[in-house]
Write a protein that holds these residues in place. Structure first.
Motif, PDB file in Angstrom:
ATOM      1  N   CYS A   1       0.729  -0.884  -0.050  1.00 22.77           N
ATOM      2  CA  CYS A   1       0.091   0.547   0.352  1.00 22.77           C
ATOM      3  C   CYS A   1       0.835   1.381  -0.429  1.00 22.77           C
ATOM      4  O   CYS A   1       1.589   1.395  -0.030  1.00 22.77           O
ATOM      5  CB  CYS A   1      -0.988  -0.054   1.293  1.00 22.77           C
ATOM      6  N   THR A   2       0.271   2.410   0.056  1.00 20.33           N
ATOM      7  CA  THR A   2       1.554   3.794  -0.618  1.00 20.33           C
ATOM      8  C   THR A   2      -0.030   4.609   0.300  1.00 20.33           C
ATOM      9  O   THR A   2      -1.014   4.929  -0.534  1.00 20.33           O
ATOM     10  CB  THR A   2       0.999   4.108  -2.150  1.00 20.33           C
ATOM     11  N   LYS A   3       0.272   5.567   1.224  1.00 19.79           N
ATOM     12  CA  LYS A   3      -0.259   6.133   1.737  1.00 19.79           C
ATOM     13  C   LYS A   3       0.570   7.756   1.803  1.00 19.79           C
ATOM     14  O   LYS A   3       1.696   7.853   1.724  1.00 19.79           O
ATOM     15  CB  LYS A   3      -0.076   6.757   3.590  1.00 19.79           C
ATOM     16  N   ARG A   4      -0.751   8.649   0.367  1.00 22.15           N
ATOM     17  CA  ARG A   4       0.297   9.686   0.212  1.00 22.15           C
ATOM     18  C   ARG A   4      -0.157  11.067   1.139  1.00 22.15           C
ATOM     19  O   ARG A   4      -1.321  11.348   1.080  1.00 22.15           O
ATOM     20  CB  ARG A   4      -0.084   9.899  -1.924  1.00 22.15           C
ATOM     21  N   SER A   5       0.807  11.685   1.290  1.00 20.37           N
ATOM     22  CA  SER A   5       0.159  12.937   2.189  1.00 20.37           C
ATOM     23  C   SER A   5       0.980  14.244   2.091  1.00 20.37           C
ATOM     24  O   SER A   5       1.626  14.538   0.787  1.00 20.37           O
ATOM     25  CB  SER A   5       1.307  12.956   3.759  1.00 20.37           C
ATOM     26  N   ALA A   6       0.248  15.069   1.862  1.00 26.07           N
ATOM     27  CA  ALA A   6       0.882  17.122   1.425  1.00 26.07           C
ATOM     28  C   ALA A   6       0.585  17.377   2.074  1.00 26.07           C
ATOM     29  O   ALA A   6      -0.743  17.709   3.194  1.00 26.07           O
ATOM     30  CB  ALA A   6      -0.038  17.452   0.034  1.00 26.07           C
ATOM     31  N   ALA A   7       1.478  18.933   2.669  1.00 24.67           N
ATOM     32  CA  ALA A   7       1.013  19.846   3.792  1.00 24.67           C
ATOM     33  C   ALA A   7       1.656  20.647   3.022  1.00 24.67           C
ATOM     34  O   ALA A   7       2.354  20.988   2.069  1.00 24.67           O
ATOM     35  CB  ALA A   7       1.953  19.393   4.358  1.00 24.67           C
TER      36      ALA A   7
ATOM     37  N   PRO B   1      -4.568   9.642  -5.463  1.00 23.63           N
ATOM     38  CA  PRO B   1      -4.266  10.942  -6.602  1.00 23.63           C
ATOM     39  C   PRO B   1      -3.031  11.715  -6.389  1.00 23.63           C
ATOM     40  O   PRO B   1      -1.669  11.424  -5.537  1.00 23.63           O
ATOM     41  CB  PRO B   1      -5.396  11.610  -5.175  1.00 23.63           C
ATOM     42  N   SER B   2      -3.321  11.945  -7.353  1.00 24.55           N
ATOM     43  CA  SER B   2      -1.503  12.941  -7.468  1.00 24.55           C
ATOM     44  C   SER B   2      -1.066  13.940  -6.151  1.00 24.55           C
ATOM     45  O   SER B   2      -1.476  14.772  -6.274  1.00 24.55           O
ATOM     46  CB  SER B   2      -0.798  13.158  -9.118  1.00 24.55           C
TER      47      SER B   2
END
Length: 338
Positions: free
Chosen positions: A158-164, A202-203
């Motif tokens: 799995c991949t968790k993508r986080s943006a800040a 999502p990108s």
């Protein structure tokens, strides 16, 4: 800008069912968190420091231009063409290219602005974290009994993508050169997907956009009044109602409110109060009527009267007392922000 008694309340929809508490949804106008920012209405926006600072300044301009209170644009923005011409001249004289408060105030005076927004973008990134998740699958299914006899555990990637995104906006008062508003604002967004899911991840660009939007919404509530949704519960119990006609009027009022006719409901409850003046429900509902038309002091008085007629606390009245008291304070602040 005209704000009726500093508070706008508009009925949206009435909800009523056999199991649910009757309630009305309203919209209320609440003051900006920063009164000084809200009172400087002729503004200009200079480029922000940091990644894509010039582009972000345009986004901040868009936020300011989109704020409408009472069908009127709240802020007046300085023409960007004139602003950029002056900005180019000033930054050519600056070795760093950064506009300090003194220079910003000078530019503001030249273009007729009362306040100048600038600032710095401190964070703008997205990162991926890979991890594993456990799953179970049936490896021995009994069709006759319609149940699984044996399960097998397996692992998926799995991949968790986080943006800040975070930034520090600053508002400089042109007349004094003071920074009258500054805040460290941040927003975040994340999504996660495993290899056995068909939903695309999502990108990073998309998630960063969501994080940025959250931060801009916080900025918007800092610097201008905003509308918020409020759910206000009504009362339908008949304790304290001494006549059959008054009970029927309480019910009829709720029926009218259910049909979106709170105006007529309030008239009926007013008649019911004459017949039965000591009903907590009728008095409380009339308090809601007063609150939704902006008569906050009257609403608070009716909520207090309803409360005194009860022998034990009622959560709806407790909430209403706090809400009305807070709205009265908000009204004062809104008047300061005109």
């Amino acid at each position: 800008m005209e704000i009726r008694q500093g508070m706008i309340l508009v009925i949206l929809v009435f909800m009523l069912s056999a199991c649910a508490t009757p309630a009305v949804n309203t919209i209320s106008l609440v003051p900006a968190k920063s009164t000084e920012a809200a009172t400087l209405k002729q503004v200009a926006v200079l480029p922000f420091e940091g990644q894509d600072g010039k582009k972000f300044a345009s986004e901040i301009e868009g936020v300011l231009a989109s704020i409408n209170i009472g069908d009127k644009q709240y802020f007046t923005l300085v023409d960007r063409t004139v602003l950029e011409k002056l900005l180019d001249e000033e930054t050519r004289l600056s070795q760093s290219g950064v506009v300090d408060p003194k220079t910003a105030a000078k530019i503001g005076k030249a273009v007729g602005a009362k306040g100048i927004y600038t600032g710095v973008i401190t964070t703008a990134n997205s990162i991926d974290n890979n991890y594993s998740a456990k799953r179970d699958r049936c490896v021995n299914y009994n069709k006759k009994e319609k149940e699984c006899k044996q399960w097998q555990e397996y692992t998926v990637s799995c991949t968790k993508r986080s943006a800040a995104f975070s930034f520090i906006p600053k508002l400089i008062e042109v007349e004094t050169g003071r920074v009258v508003y500054a805040n460290n604002i941040s927003g975040a967004a994340e999504a996660q997907v495993c290899q056995d899911q068909q939903t695309p991840l999502p990108s990073g660009f998309e998630l960063l956009g969501r994080a940025k939007q959250t931060a801009k919404e916080t900025f918007r509530t800092d610097i201008a009044p905003s509308y918020v949704n409020v759910r206000v519960e009504l009362m339908d119990f008949t304790d304290g109602i001494t006549t059959k006609d008054a009970k029927q009027k309480l019910k009829n009022g709720l029926d009218y409110a259910k049909s979106g006719r709170l105006d007529r409901a309030c008239e009926i409850w007013g008649d019911a109060r004459i017949l039965s003046p000591d009903s907590p429900s009728i008095i409380y509902n009339l308090g809601v009527c007063a609150e939704t038309t902006g008569d906050l002091e009257q609403a608070l008085d009716l909520y207090k009267k309803s409360d005194r007629l009860l022998n034990k606390p009622d959560g709806r009245i407790t909430i209403a007392l706090r809400r009305a008291s807070s709205a009265i304070e908000n009204k004062k602040r809104l008047n300061e922000q005109k």
